[in-house]
Scaffold this motif. Structure first.
Motif, PDB file in Angstrom:
ATOM      1  N   ILE A 182       2.115   2.026  -3.516  1.00 41.54           N
ATOM      2  CA  ILE A 182       1.052   2.566  -4.371  1.00 41.54           C
ATOM      3  C   ILE A 182       0.796   4.026  -4.040  1.00 41.54           C
ATOM      4  O   ILE A 182       0.698   4.875  -4.927  1.00 41.54           O
ATOM      5  CB  ILE A 182      -0.228   1.724  -4.245  1.00 41.54           C
TER       6      ILE A 182
ATOM      7  N   THR B 212       0.827  -1.201   0.000  1.00 41.35           N
ATOM      8  CA  THR B 212       0.000   0.000   0.000  1.00 41.35           C
ATOM      9  C   THR B 212       0.862   1.251   0.000  1.00 41.35           C
ATOM     10  O   THR B 212       0.565   2.210  -0.718  1.00 41.35           O
ATOM     11  CB  THR B 212      -0.938   0.012   1.226  1.00 41.35           C
TER      12      THR B 212
ATOM     13  N   ASN C  39       3.627   6.150  -5.366  1.00 44.24           N
ATOM     14  CA  ASN C  39       3.515   6.332  -6.812  1.00 44.24           C
ATOM     15  C   ASN C  39       2.431   7.343  -7.165  1.00 44.24           C
ATOM     16  O   ASN C  39       2.619   8.182  -8.054  1.00 44.24           O
ATOM     17  CB  ASN C  39       3.239   4.998  -7.508  1.00 44.24           C
ATOM     18  N   GLN C  40       1.311   7.283  -6.489  1.00 42.49           N
ATOM     19  CA  GLN C  40       0.230   8.239  -6.739  1.00 42.49           C
ATOM     20  C   GLN C  40       0.669   9.652  -6.390  1.00 42.49           C
ATOM     21  O   GLN C  40       0.301  10.606  -7.089  1.00 42.49           O
ATOM     22  CB  GLN C  40      -1.017   7.853  -5.944  1.00 42.49           C
TER      23      GLN C  40
END
Length: 74
Positions: A5, A2, A8-9
């Motif tokens: 992710i 998590t 990266n966002q």
């Protein structure tokens, strides 16, 4: 996972960092939903559709990748 992710966002949304997203159709990893998300959330993000391609884009679209990189870097 998590945390990766979310990191990266955060990078995709960062307006101070130019980014390039190359994708193909139908694609294998980055599909239409991911491209749409990047269009909506991405800041300083150039998105280029390379045309037909699946899993290994350097084999499917080598000339299109070179042209996209040359254009983006200039």
């Amino acid at each position: 996972m998590t945390a990766l992710i979310v990191a990266n966002q955060t990078v995709i949304a960062d307006a101070g960092r130019p980014k390039l997203l190359l994708h193909a159709n139908p694609g294998a990893v980055i599909g239409p939903a991911e491209v749409a998300w990047c269009r909506e959330k991405g800041a300083a993000l150039t998105i280029i559709d390379l045309g037909p391609g699946t899993h290994f884009l350097p084999e499917d679209q080598p000339a299109a990748i070179a042209a996209a990189l040359t254009q983006w870097l200039s």
